[in-house]
Design a protein around this motif. Structure first.
Motif, PDB file in Angstrom:
ATOM      1  N   THR A   1     -12.858 -15.010   7.316  1.00  0.00           N
ATOM      2  CA  THR A   1     -12.746 -14.014   6.683  1.00  0.00           C
ATOM      3  C   THR A   1     -12.852 -12.504   7.385  1.00  0.00           C
ATOM      4  OG1 THR A   1     -15.248 -14.101   6.452  1.00  0.00           O
ATOM      5  CG2 THR A   1     -14.211 -15.312   4.847  1.00  0.00           C
ATOM      6  N   GLY A   2     -13.296 -12.464   8.413  1.00  0.00           N
ATOM      7  CA  GLY A   2     -13.288 -11.216   9.201  1.00  0.00           C
ATOM      8  C   GLY A   2     -11.989 -10.686   9.467  1.00  0.00           C
ATOM      9  N   MET A   3     -10.831 -11.311   9.421  1.00  0.00           N
ATOM     10  CA  MET A   3      -9.774 -10.881   9.560  1.00  0.00           C
ATOM     11  C   MET A   3      -9.246 -10.098   8.522  1.00  0.00           C
ATOM     12  SD  MET A   3      -7.171 -10.551  11.414  1.00  0.00           S
ATOM     13  CE  MET A   3      -5.318 -10.040  11.385  1.00  0.00           C
ATOM     14  N   TRP A   4      -9.557 -10.777   7.254  1.00  0.00           N
ATOM     15  CA  TRP A   4      -9.135 -10.137   5.814  1.00  0.00           C
ATOM     16  C   TRP A   4     -10.173  -9.212   5.732  1.00  0.00           C
ATOM     17  CZ3 TRP A   4      -5.861 -12.464   2.274  1.00  0.00           C
ATOM     18  CH2 TRP A   4      -5.001 -13.731   2.725  1.00  0.00           C
ATOM     19  N   ILE A   5     -11.322  -8.969   6.067  1.00  0.00           N
ATOM     20  CA  ILE A   5     -12.194  -7.931   6.110  1.00  0.00           C
ATOM     21  C   ILE A   5     -11.919  -6.462   6.644  1.00  0.00           C
ATOM     22  CG2 ILE A   5     -14.688  -7.016   6.226  1.00  0.00           C
ATOM     23  CD1 ILE A   5     -15.511 -10.046   5.022  1.00  0.00           C
ATOM     24  N   ALA A   6     -11.429  -6.926   8.021  1.00  0.00           N
ATOM     25  CA  ALA A   6     -11.131  -6.082   8.718  1.00  0.00           C
ATOM     26  C   ALA A   6      -9.822  -5.163   8.173  1.00  0.00           C
ATOM     27  CB  ALA A   6     -11.028  -6.400  10.200  1.00  0.00           C
ATOM     28  N   THR A   7      -8.870  -6.158   7.715  1.00  0.00           N
ATOM     29  CA  THR A   7      -7.728  -5.609   7.321  1.00  0.00           C
ATOM     30  C   THR A   7      -8.115  -4.573   5.807  1.00  0.00           C
ATOM     31  OG1 THR A   7      -6.231  -7.368   7.953  1.00  0.00           O
ATOM     32  CG2 THR A   7      -5.417  -6.090   6.205  1.00  0.00           C
ATOM     33  N   GLY A   8      -8.775  -5.065   5.291  1.00  0.00           N
ATOM     34  CA  GLY A   8      -9.273  -4.085   3.897  1.00  0.00           C
ATOM     35  C   GLY A   8     -10.142  -2.860   4.438  1.00  0.00           C
ATOM     36  N   LEU A   9     -10.686  -2.986   5.426  1.00  0.00           N
ATOM     37  CA  LEU A   9     -11.360  -1.533   5.986  1.00  0.00           C
ATOM     38  C   LEU A   9     -10.311  -0.721   6.499  1.00  0.00           C
ATOM     39  CD1 LEU A   9     -14.468  -3.048   7.774  1.00  0.00           C
ATOM     40  CD2 LEU A   9     -14.681  -1.565   5.623  1.00  0.00           C
ATOM     41  N   ALA A  10      -9.433  -1.372   7.305  1.00  0.00           N
ATOM     42  CA  ALA A  10      -8.149  -0.351   7.839  1.00  0.00           C
ATOM     43  C   ALA A  10      -7.448   0.122   6.803  1.00  0.00           C
ATOM     44  CB  ALA A  10      -7.277  -1.449   8.864  1.00  0.00           C
TER      45      ALA A  10
ATOM     46  N   ALA B   1       1.949 -10.740   2.655  1.00  0.00           N
ATOM     47  CA  ALA B   1       2.563  -9.700   1.360  1.00  0.00           C
ATOM     48  C   ALA B   1       1.526  -8.889   1.266  1.00  0.00           C
ATOM     49  CB  ALA B   1       2.630 -10.867   0.314  1.00  0.00           C
ATOM     50  N   GLY B   2      -0.010  -9.251   1.292  1.00  0.00           N
ATOM     51  CA  GLY B   2      -0.772  -8.112   0.976  1.00  0.00           C
ATOM     52  C   GLY B   2      -0.606  -7.104   2.360  1.00  0.00           C
ATOM     53  N   ILE B   3      -0.359  -7.254   3.567  1.00  0.00           N
ATOM     54  CA  ILE B   3      -0.062  -6.174   4.458  1.00  0.00           C
ATOM     55  C   ILE B   3       1.331  -5.451   3.948  1.00  0.00           C
ATOM     56  CG2 ILE B   3       0.833  -5.748   6.780  1.00  0.00           C
ATOM     57  CD1 ILE B   3      -2.307  -6.438   6.750  1.00  0.00           C
TER      58      ILE B   3
END
Length: 165
Positions: free
Chosen positions: A117-126, A31-33
């Motif tokens: 957490t890396g997946m969520w963080i990488a998505t936030g950076l993207a 949903a965030g994506i």
């Protein structure tokens, strides 16, 4: 509905493995994506073409921030409702057990696992590269510099240990 419960039981057995909570976390992520994609489209943001430098910068930043969230003593108050302190595992890193059941356990596993957490963080950076590229690059550069500094700290300790032997 009974079939879902039977599948969950067949999969997890006697283990406390909250499949429903994991599915919920995946739903929140998806949903965030979708929300980010809709916001980018509504604001007519174009997708950046990441350079190798962007990828390296975001990799270093993701590594450092995921360790900070999942293992750092300073961020332990964020994890405390979901974990139990066990001790330390290395320089400036804590060892914690996840506690609770269902969503509490799933969230505890998410925030104590740097890989998760890396997946969520990488998505936030993207997303940051789409909506605020300059600020995101500055933040990523800062975190990547910290990652480099951490590596130098570890190398220095290794060299001191080698000389002392």
């Amino acid at each position: 509905m009974a079939a879902i419960g039977e599948e969950r039981q067949a999969y997890a057995g006697d283990a406390d493995h909250p499949l429903g909570a994991y599915a919920g976390a995946m739903g929140v992520y998806a949903a965030g994506i979708a929300a980010l994609a809709a916001a980018a489209r509504l604001t007519r943001r174009s997708l950046p073409e990441p350079t190798p430098w962007d990828v390296l910068l975001c990799a270093g930043a993701t590594h450092r921030l995921s360790r900070l969230v999942a293992k750092d003593p300073v961020t332990s108050p964020l994890r405390a409702p979901f974990t139990r302190f066990r001790g330390t595992t290395g320089p400036a890193e804590l060892d914690e057990d996840v506690r609770g059941h269902g969503a509490r356990k799933a969230l505890g596993e998410l925030i104590t696992c740097p890989f998760c957490t890396g997946m969520w963080i990488a998505t936030g950076l993207a997303a940051g590269l789409v909506f605020a590229p300059r600020a995101t690059r500055l933040a990523a550069a800062t975190l990547t510099a910290l990652t480099g500094a951490d590596l130098l700290h570890f190398l220095r300790v290794r060299m001191q240990q080698a000389v002392g032997e």
